[in-house]
Design a protein around this motif. Sequence first.
Motif, PDB file in Angstrom:
ATOM      1  N   UNK A  10      51.103 -20.532   1.972  1.00 18.09           N
ATOM      2  CA  UNK A  10      51.348 -20.768   0.546  1.00 18.09           C
ATOM      3  C   UNK A  10      50.180 -21.532  -0.076  1.00 18.09           C
ATOM      4  N   UNK A  11      49.674 -22.509   0.652  1.00 19.50           N
ATOM      5  CA  UNK A  11      48.576 -23.333   0.141  1.00 19.50           C
ATOM      6  C   UNK A  11      47.230 -22.625   0.179  1.00 19.50           C
ATOM      7  N   UNK A  12      47.181 -21.468   0.830  1.00 23.95           N
ATOM      8  CA  UNK A  12      45.930 -20.721   0.909  1.00 23.95           C
ATOM      9  C   UNK A  12      44.913 -21.358   1.837  1.00 23.95           C
ATOM     10  N   UNK A  13      45.389 -22.096   2.845  1.00 20.51           N
ATOM     11  CA  UNK A  13      44.472 -22.756   3.773  1.00 20.51           C
ATOM     12  C   UNK A  13      43.672 -21.731   4.572  1.00 20.51           C
ATOM     13  N   UNK A  14      42.421 -22.053   4.826  1.00 19.61           N
ATOM     14  CA  UNK A  14      41.542 -21.136   5.560  1.00 19.61           C
ATOM     15  C   UNK A  14      40.899 -21.819   6.760  1.00 19.61           C
ATOM     16  N   UNK A  15      41.484 -22.936   7.205  1.00 19.54           N
ATOM     17  CA  UNK A  15      40.904 -23.684   8.322  1.00 19.54           C
ATOM     18  C   UNK A  15      41.537 -23.306   9.663  1.00 19.54           C
ATOM     19  N   UNK A  16      42.114 -22.115   9.758  1.00 18.70           N
ATOM     20  CA  UNK A  16      42.707 -21.650  11.009  1.00 18.70           C
ATOM     21  C   UNK A  16      42.703 -20.126  11.018  1.00 18.70           C
ATOM     22  N   UNK A  17      42.927 -19.551  12.197  1.00 18.05           N
ATOM     23  CA  UNK A  17      43.070 -18.103  12.330  1.00 18.05           C
ATOM     24  C   UNK A  17      44.420 -17.826  12.960  1.00 18.05           C
ATOM     25  N   UNK A  18      45.175 -16.955  12.334  1.00 13.19           N
ATOM     26  CA  UNK A  18      46.495 -16.577  12.822  1.00 13.19           C
ATOM     27  C   UNK A  18      46.371 -15.252  13.557  1.00 13.19           C
ATOM     28  N   UNK A  19      46.817 -15.231  14.814  1.00 12.11           N
ATOM     29  CA  UNK A  19      46.618 -14.062  15.666  1.00 12.11           C
ATOM     30  C   UNK A  19      47.958 -13.495  16.127  1.00 12.11           C
ATOM     31  N   UNK A  20      48.177 -12.216  15.810  1.00  9.47           N
ATOM     32  CA  UNK A  20      49.357 -11.476  16.247  1.00  9.47           C
ATOM     33  C   UNK A  20      48.993 -10.755  17.540  1.00  9.47           C
ATOM     34  N   UNK A  21      49.693 -11.082  18.626  1.00  5.65           N
ATOM     35  CA  UNK A  21      49.359 -10.558  19.955  1.00  5.65           C
ATOM     36  C   UNK A  21      50.069  -9.251  20.292  1.00  5.65           C
ATOM     37  N   UNK A  22      50.896  -8.735  19.400  1.00  2.00           N
ATOM     38  CA  UNK A  22      51.697  -7.561  19.705  1.00  2.00           C
ATOM     39  C   UNK A  22      50.868  -6.280  19.634  1.00  2.00           C
TER      40      UNK A  22
ATOM     41  N   UNK B 294      43.069 -21.928  16.291  1.00  2.00           N
ATOM     42  CA  UNK B 294      43.641 -20.603  16.524  1.00  2.00           C
ATOM     43  C   UNK B 294      45.142 -20.732  16.765  1.00  2.00           C
ATOM     44  N   UNK B 295      45.926 -19.976  15.999  1.00  2.00           N
ATOM     45  CA  UNK B 295      47.383 -20.006  16.113  1.00  2.00           C
ATOM     46  C   UNK B 295      47.854 -18.636  16.591  1.00  2.00           C
ATOM     47  N   UNK B 296      48.538 -18.602  17.724  1.00  2.00           N
ATOM     48  CA  UNK B 296      48.975 -17.360  18.342  1.00  2.00           C
ATOM     49  C   UNK B 296      50.478 -17.140  18.173  1.00  2.00           C
ATOM     50  N   UNK B 297      50.886 -15.881  18.060  1.00  2.00           N
ATOM     51  CA  UNK B 297      52.319 -15.582  18.099  1.00  2.00           C
ATOM     52  C   UNK B 297      52.555 -14.178  18.625  1.00  2.00           C
ATOM     53  N   UNK B 298      53.733 -13.980  19.195  1.00  2.00           N
ATOM     54  CA  UNK B 298      54.204 -12.664  19.636  1.00  2.00           C
ATOM     55  C   UNK B 298      55.655 -12.549  19.189  1.00  2.00           C
ATOM     56  N   UNK B 299      56.424 -11.661  19.805  1.00  2.00           N
ATOM     57  CA  UNK B 299      57.819 -11.517  19.382  1.00  2.00           C
ATOM     58  C   UNK B 299      58.600 -12.806  19.634  1.00  2.00           C
ATOM     59  N   UNK B 300      58.477 -13.342  20.842  1.00  2.00           N
ATOM     60  CA  UNK B 300      59.150 -14.589  21.171  1.00  2.00           C
ATOM     61  C   UNK B 300      58.127 -15.655  21.487  1.00  2.00           C
ATOM     62  N   UNK B 301      58.330 -16.423  22.580  1.00  2.00           N
ATOM     63  CA  UNK B 301      57.397 -17.483  22.892  1.00  2.00           C
ATOM     64  C   UNK B 301      56.611 -17.289  24.175  1.00  2.00           C
ATOM     65  N   UNK B 302      57.170 -16.559  25.149  1.00  2.00           N
ATOM     66  CA  UNK B 302      56.563 -16.473  26.464  1.00  2.00           C
ATOM     67  C   UNK B 302      55.211 -15.761  26.437  1.00  2.00           C
ATOM     68  N   UNK B 303      55.120 -14.630  25.748  1.00  2.00           N
ATOM     69  CA  UNK B 303      53.870 -13.882  25.681  1.00  2.00           C
ATOM     70  C   UNK B 303      52.768 -14.731  25.060  1.00  2.00           C
ATOM     71  N   UNK B 304      53.097 -15.444  23.992  1.00  5.36           N
ATOM     72  CA  UNK B 304      52.119 -16.300  23.336  1.00  5.36           C
ATOM     73  C   UNK B 304      51.707 -17.456  24.237  1.00  5.36           C
ATOM     74  N   UNK B 305      52.644 -17.966  25.051  1.00  2.00           N
ATOM     75  CA  UNK B 305      52.322 -19.049  25.983  1.00  2.00           C
ATOM     76  C   UNK B 305      51.308 -18.575  27.016  1.00  2.00           C
ATOM     77  N   UNK B 306      51.442 -17.341  27.469  1.00  4.53           N
ATOM     78  CA  UNK B 306      50.484 -16.788  28.423  1.00  4.53           C
ATOM     79  C   UNK B 306      49.100 -16.676  27.787  1.00  4.53           C
ATOM     80  N   UNK B 307      49.062 -16.212  26.536  1.00  5.31           N
ATOM     81  CA  UNK B 307      47.785 -16.092  25.833  1.00  5.31           C
ATOM     82  C   UNK B 307      47.178 -17.476  25.585  1.00  5.31           C
ATOM     83  N   UNK B 308      48.041 -18.443  25.280  1.00  6.78           N
ATOM     84  CA  UNK B 308      47.584 -19.822  25.078  1.00  6.78           C
ATOM     85  C   UNK B 308      46.908 -20.339  26.335  1.00  6.78           C
ATOM     86  N   UNK B 309      47.520 -20.097  27.486  1.00 10.34           N
ATOM     87  CA  UNK B 309      46.944 -20.530  28.748  1.00 10.34           C
ATOM     88  C   UNK B 309      45.604 -19.854  28.999  1.00 10.34           C
TER      89      UNK B 309
END
Length: 217
Positions: A62-74, A106-121
């Motif tokens: 909403x604030x239009x912040x550009x200091x991060x990257x949002x990554x969809x892992x699906x 970098x902010x990661x997400x997938x459908x739930x949490x486990x897949x993103x946790x693996x990518x985080x690692x």
Amino acid sequence: MKLPPLTLNQKLGAVALALGALALFSTPHRGPVVTLDTRELALVVEKEVDHVTPSELAGWIVQGRSDYRLVDLRTESDYAAYHIPTAENVTVAALPEFPFLRNEKIVLYSDGGIHAAQAWMLMRAQGYNAVYTVLGGLEGWKDDVLYPVLPAQASAVDRARFERVAALSRFFGGEPRAEGAAVATAPIELPKLTAPAPVPAGAASPVAPRKKKKEGC
């Protein structure tokens, strides 16, 4: 004696630590051998500084912040069907070769949490320290942002707060609901939209003000 069920964060922590321990004794097929400080990772998980809540992320958008990257892992097809506004599609397999900058958040997400946790690692093993996951993944985004529910026994204060939550939901094309209200039997179709325009400075924002959460390891 029956143990209480693990919280989502505890599950993510267990997965992260298990993968970290595995990485200590394995050699990648290519690239340098890496070592991971499992104590440091455990502390990060325990202090809950390894994730961003869906509401926090919505506020950033909403604030239009550009200091991060949002990554969809699906998969590409899942991403095309619906993704959180501003997200870019990078599968886990493509992460090692993707040209992220070392100083990026970098902010990661997938459908739930486990897949993103693996990518985080995986990214922590590559030396990226400013890596986070969206708490609950896309399911958390649906529950907290797109389709929040007002409890039936909510107090007047809770109802007032929910009005801000409802405004944020509508901003993203969602539909706030009241607990016990009739819901259509047809599957909910996720909103088709690009990133909403950031709220101009000084204009009323649908995001309720919140105290900044202390972060650190």
